[in-house]
Design a protein around this motif. Structure first.
Motif, PDB file in Angstrom:
ATOM      1  N   GLY A  61     -26.015 -18.138 -45.913  1.00 29.38           N
ATOM      2  CA  GLY A  61     -26.121 -18.031 -47.368  1.00 29.38           C
ATOM      3  C   GLY A  61     -27.560 -17.968 -47.850  1.00 29.38           C
ATOM      4  O   GLY A  61     -27.818 -17.741 -49.038  1.00 29.38           O
ATOM      5  N   GLU A  62     -28.510 -18.164 -46.940  1.00 22.21           N
ATOM      6  CA  GLU A  62     -29.925 -18.186 -47.342  1.00 22.21           C
ATOM      7  C   GLU A  62     -30.427 -16.821 -47.795  1.00 22.21           C
ATOM      8  O   GLU A  62     -31.284 -16.743 -48.680  1.00 22.21           O
ATOM      9  CB  GLU A  62     -30.799 -18.688 -46.190  1.00 22.21           C
ATOM     10  CG  GLU A  62     -30.626 -20.167 -45.888  1.00 22.21           C
ATOM     11  CD  GLU A  62     -31.451 -20.593 -44.689  1.00 22.21           C
ATOM     12  OE1 GLU A  62     -32.698 -20.559 -44.798  1.00 22.21           O
ATOM     13  OE2 GLU A  62     -30.862 -20.951 -43.656  1.00 22.21           O
ATOM     14  N   LEU A  63     -29.902 -15.750 -47.205  1.00 18.32           N
ATOM     15  CA  LEU A  63     -30.355 -14.415 -47.597  1.00 18.32           C
ATOM     16  C   LEU A  63     -30.003 -14.156 -49.056  1.00 18.32           C
ATOM     17  O   LEU A  63     -30.833 -13.693 -49.832  1.00 18.32           O
ATOM     18  CB  LEU A  63     -29.736 -13.336 -46.704  1.00 18.32           C
ATOM     19  CG  LEU A  63     -30.136 -11.901 -47.051  1.00 18.32           C
ATOM     20  CD1 LEU A  63     -31.635 -11.698 -46.893  1.00 18.32           C
ATOM     21  CD2 LEU A  63     -29.363 -10.914 -46.191  1.00 18.32           C
ATOM     22  N   MET A  64     -28.785 -14.480 -49.436  1.00 19.17           N
ATOM     23  CA  MET A  64     -28.348 -14.291 -50.807  1.00 19.17           C
ATOM     24  C   MET A  64     -29.204 -15.128 -51.763  1.00 19.17           C
ATOM     25  O   MET A  64     -29.631 -14.644 -52.812  1.00 19.17           O
ATOM     26  CB  MET A  64     -26.876 -14.671 -50.932  1.00 19.17           C
ATOM     27  CG  MET A  64     -26.266 -14.260 -52.227  1.00 19.17           C
ATOM     28  SD  MET A  64     -24.515 -14.570 -52.227  1.00 19.17           S
ATOM     29  CE  MET A  64     -24.400 -16.066 -51.286  1.00 19.17           C
ATOM     30  N   ASP A  65     -29.461 -16.364 -51.379  1.00 17.96           N
ATOM     31  CA  ASP A  65     -30.297 -17.241 -52.210  1.00 17.96           C
ATOM     32  C   ASP A  65     -31.711 -16.683 -52.342  1.00 17.96           C
ATOM     33  O   ASP A  65     -32.303 -16.707 -53.420  1.00 17.96           O
ATOM     34  CB  ASP A  65     -30.335 -18.656 -51.635  1.00 17.96           C
ATOM     35  CG  ASP A  65     -28.970 -19.347 -51.673  1.00 17.96           C
ATOM     36  OD1 ASP A  65     -28.095 -18.916 -52.465  1.00 17.96           O
ATOM     37  OD2 ASP A  65     -28.769 -20.303 -50.899  1.00 17.96           O
ATOM     38  N   GLN A  66     -32.246 -16.165 -51.232  1.00 23.59           N
ATOM     39  CA  GLN A  66     -33.590 -15.596 -51.244  1.00 23.59           C
ATOM     40  C   GLN A  66     -33.635 -14.374 -52.167  1.00 23.59           C
ATOM     41  O   GLN A  66     -34.586 -14.208 -52.935  1.00 23.59           O
ATOM     42  CB  GLN A  66     -33.982 -15.202 -49.811  1.00 23.59           C
ATOM     43  CG  GLN A  66     -35.430 -14.910 -49.619  1.00 23.59           C
ATOM     44  CD  GLN A  66     -35.778 -14.705 -48.143  1.00 23.59           C
ATOM     45  OE1 GLN A  66     -34.991 -14.988 -47.241  1.00 23.59           O
ATOM     46  NE2 GLN A  66     -36.961 -14.202 -47.896  1.00 23.59           N
ATOM     47  N   LEU A  67     -32.610 -13.535 -52.117  1.00 16.80           N
ATOM     48  CA  LEU A  67     -32.550 -12.366 -52.985  1.00 16.80           C
ATOM     49  C   LEU A  67     -32.463 -12.779 -54.455  1.00 16.80           C
ATOM     50  O   LEU A  67     -33.182 -12.253 -55.298  1.00 16.80           O
ATOM     51  CB  LEU A  67     -31.349 -11.491 -52.606  1.00 16.80           C
ATOM     52  CG  LEU A  67     -31.492 -10.723 -51.290  1.00 16.80           C
ATOM     53  CD1 LEU A  67     -30.137 -10.310 -50.746  1.00 16.80           C
ATOM     54  CD2 LEU A  67     -32.400  -9.515 -51.468  1.00 16.80           C
ATOM     55  N   LYS A  68     -31.607 -13.755 -54.743  1.00 17.13           N
ATOM     56  CA  LYS A  68     -31.451 -14.230 -56.125  1.00 17.13           C
ATOM     57  C   LYS A  68     -32.769 -14.815 -56.642  1.00 17.13           C
ATOM     58  O   LYS A  68     -33.184 -14.532 -57.763  1.00 17.13           O
ATOM     59  CB  LYS A  68     -30.357 -15.296 -56.213  1.00 17.13           C
ATOM     60  CG  LYS A  68     -28.960 -14.739 -56.157  1.00 17.13           C
ATOM     61  CD  LYS A  68     -27.977 -15.889 -56.261  1.00 17.13           C
ATOM     62  CE  LYS A  68     -26.557 -15.420 -56.288  1.00 17.13           C
ATOM     63  NZ  LYS A  68     -25.607 -16.550 -56.362  1.00 17.13           N
ATOM     64  N   THR A  69     -33.410 -15.634 -55.825  1.00 16.19           N
ATOM     65  CA  THR A  69     -34.681 -16.251 -56.208  1.00 16.19           C
ATOM     66  C   THR A  69     -35.732 -15.183 -56.504  1.00 16.19           C
ATOM     67  O   THR A  69     -36.551 -15.344 -57.408  1.00 16.19           O
ATOM     68  CB  THR A  69     -35.187 -17.199 -55.092  1.00 16.19           C
ATOM     69  OG1 THR A  69     -34.201 -18.214 -54.897  1.00 16.19           O
ATOM     70  CG2 THR A  69     -36.510 -17.833 -55.441  1.00 16.19           C
ATOM     71  N   ALA A  70     -35.676 -14.081 -55.757  1.00 19.12           N
ATOM     72  CA  ALA A  70     -36.629 -12.981 -55.956  1.00 19.12           C
ATOM     73  C   ALA A  70     -36.256 -12.115 -57.155  1.00 19.12           C
ATOM     74  O   ALA A  70     -36.988 -11.192 -57.499  1.00 19.12           O
ATOM     75  CB  ALA A  70     -36.703 -12.125 -54.691  1.00 19.12           C
ATOM     76  N   GLY A  71     -35.106 -12.395 -57.772  1.00 22.37           N
ATOM     77  CA  GLY A  71     -34.697 -11.619 -58.939  1.00 22.37           C
ATOM     78  C   GLY A  71     -34.006 -10.311 -58.600  1.00 22.37           C
ATOM     79  O   GLY A  71     -33.907  -9.415 -59.435  1.00 22.37           O
ATOM     80  N   VAL A  72     -33.520 -10.198 -57.370  1.00 23.77           N
ATOM     81  CA  VAL A  72     -32.825  -8.988 -56.939  1.00 23.77           C
ATOM     82  C   VAL A  72     -31.333  -9.156 -57.246  1.00 23.77           C
ATOM     83  O   VAL A  72     -30.751 -10.189 -56.909  1.00 23.77           O
ATOM     84  CB  VAL A  72     -33.025  -8.757 -55.419  1.00 23.77           C
ATOM     85  CG1 VAL A  72     -32.211  -7.570 -54.934  1.00 23.77           C
ATOM     86  CG2 VAL A  72     -34.503  -8.569 -55.102  1.00 23.77           C
ATOM     87  N   PRO A  73     -30.710  -8.153 -57.899  1.00 25.80           N
ATOM     88  CA  PRO A  73     -29.282  -8.266 -58.173  1.00 25.80           C
ATOM     89  C   PRO A  73     -28.487  -8.304 -56.868  1.00 25.80           C
ATOM     90  O   PRO A  73     -28.738  -7.522 -55.963  1.00 25.80           O
ATOM     91  CB  PRO A  73     -28.948  -7.011 -58.983  1.00 25.80           C
ATOM     92  CG  PRO A  73     -30.117  -6.107 -58.851  1.00 25.80           C
ATOM     93  CD  PRO A  73     -31.285  -6.919 -58.372  1.00 25.80           C
ATOM     94  N   VAL A  74     -27.570  -9.253 -56.794  1.00 22.62           N
ATOM     95  CA  VAL A  74     -26.796  -9.440 -55.563  1.00 22.62           C
ATOM     96  C   VAL A  74     -25.407  -9.928 -55.930  1.00 22.62           C
ATOM     97  O   VAL A  74     -25.235 -10.711 -56.860  1.00 22.62           O
ATOM     98  CB  VAL A  74     -27.518 -10.438 -54.625  1.00 22.62           C
ATOM     99  CG1 VAL A  74     -27.700 -11.782 -55.240  1.00 22.62           C
ATOM    100  CG2 VAL A  74     -26.821 -10.556 -53.290  1.00 22.62           C
ATOM    101  N   LYS A  75     -24.408  -9.455 -55.206  1.00 25.33           N
ATOM    102  CA  LYS A  75     -23.036  -9.919 -55.399  1.00 25.33           C
ATOM    103  C   LYS A  75     -22.872 -11.182 -54.569  1.00 25.33           C
ATOM    104  O   LYS A  75     -23.206 -11.207 -53.393  1.00 25.33           O
ATOM    105  CB  LYS A  75     -22.056  -8.855 -54.928  1.00 25.33           C
ATOM    106  CG  LYS A  75     -20.607  -9.286 -54.982  1.00 25.33           C
ATOM    107  CD  LYS A  75     -19.720  -8.209 -54.388  1.00 25.33           C
ATOM    108  CE  LYS A  75     -18.660  -8.881 -53.560  1.00 25.33           C
ATOM    109  NZ  LYS A  75     -18.019  -8.016 -52.623  1.00 25.33           N
TER     110      LYS A  75
END
Length: 119
Positions: A99-113
């Motif tokens: 789940g860290e990849l999704m969290d990293q993307l969200k933290t970076a402001g990248v839209p993610v499902k």
């Protein structure tokens, strides 16, 4: 690779990782990966519905070698988020599974499902 070619390739790599939130240097394209490891990361990004730029290193030997120097990482594929090197296939797969990849993307402001959230 000559120094001039190397510097041009490094400049192009820097430009790609600066201009795009998520960049995957891969063998093949997102729709037609030409190695299993590149395909794994492309599938993960697709599953998470992450917009990203795929760079086919097979089209340009200078980029293929330059990206290894740029990240000081010997293998391809290589994933970058907001200009930061994340890792290759094994690291990205582990980050995705935890789940860290999704969290990293969200933290970076990248839209993610978020597959953990009901739709």
């Amino acid at each position: 690779m000559s120094d001039a070619m190397n510097s041009t390739a490094i400049d192009r790599i820097k430009q790609d990782v600066t201009d795009n939130d998520v960049v995957l240097f891969m063998k093949g394209t997102p729709n037609f990966p030409q190695c299993g490891f590149s395909g794994q990361i492309a599938k993960i990004l697709s599953f998470l519905e992450v917009p990203y730029k795929g760079v086919n290193v097979l089209e340009d030997p200078d980029i293929r070698e330059g990206v290894k120097q740029y990240a000081n990482w010997p293998t391809i594929p290589q994933l970058y988020i907001k200009g930061e090197f994340v890792g290759g296939a094994d690291i990205v797969r582990e980050l995705f599974q935890s789940g860290e990849l999704m969290d990293q993307l969200k933290t970076a402001g990248v839209p993610v499902k978020d597959p953990r959230q009901p739709q």
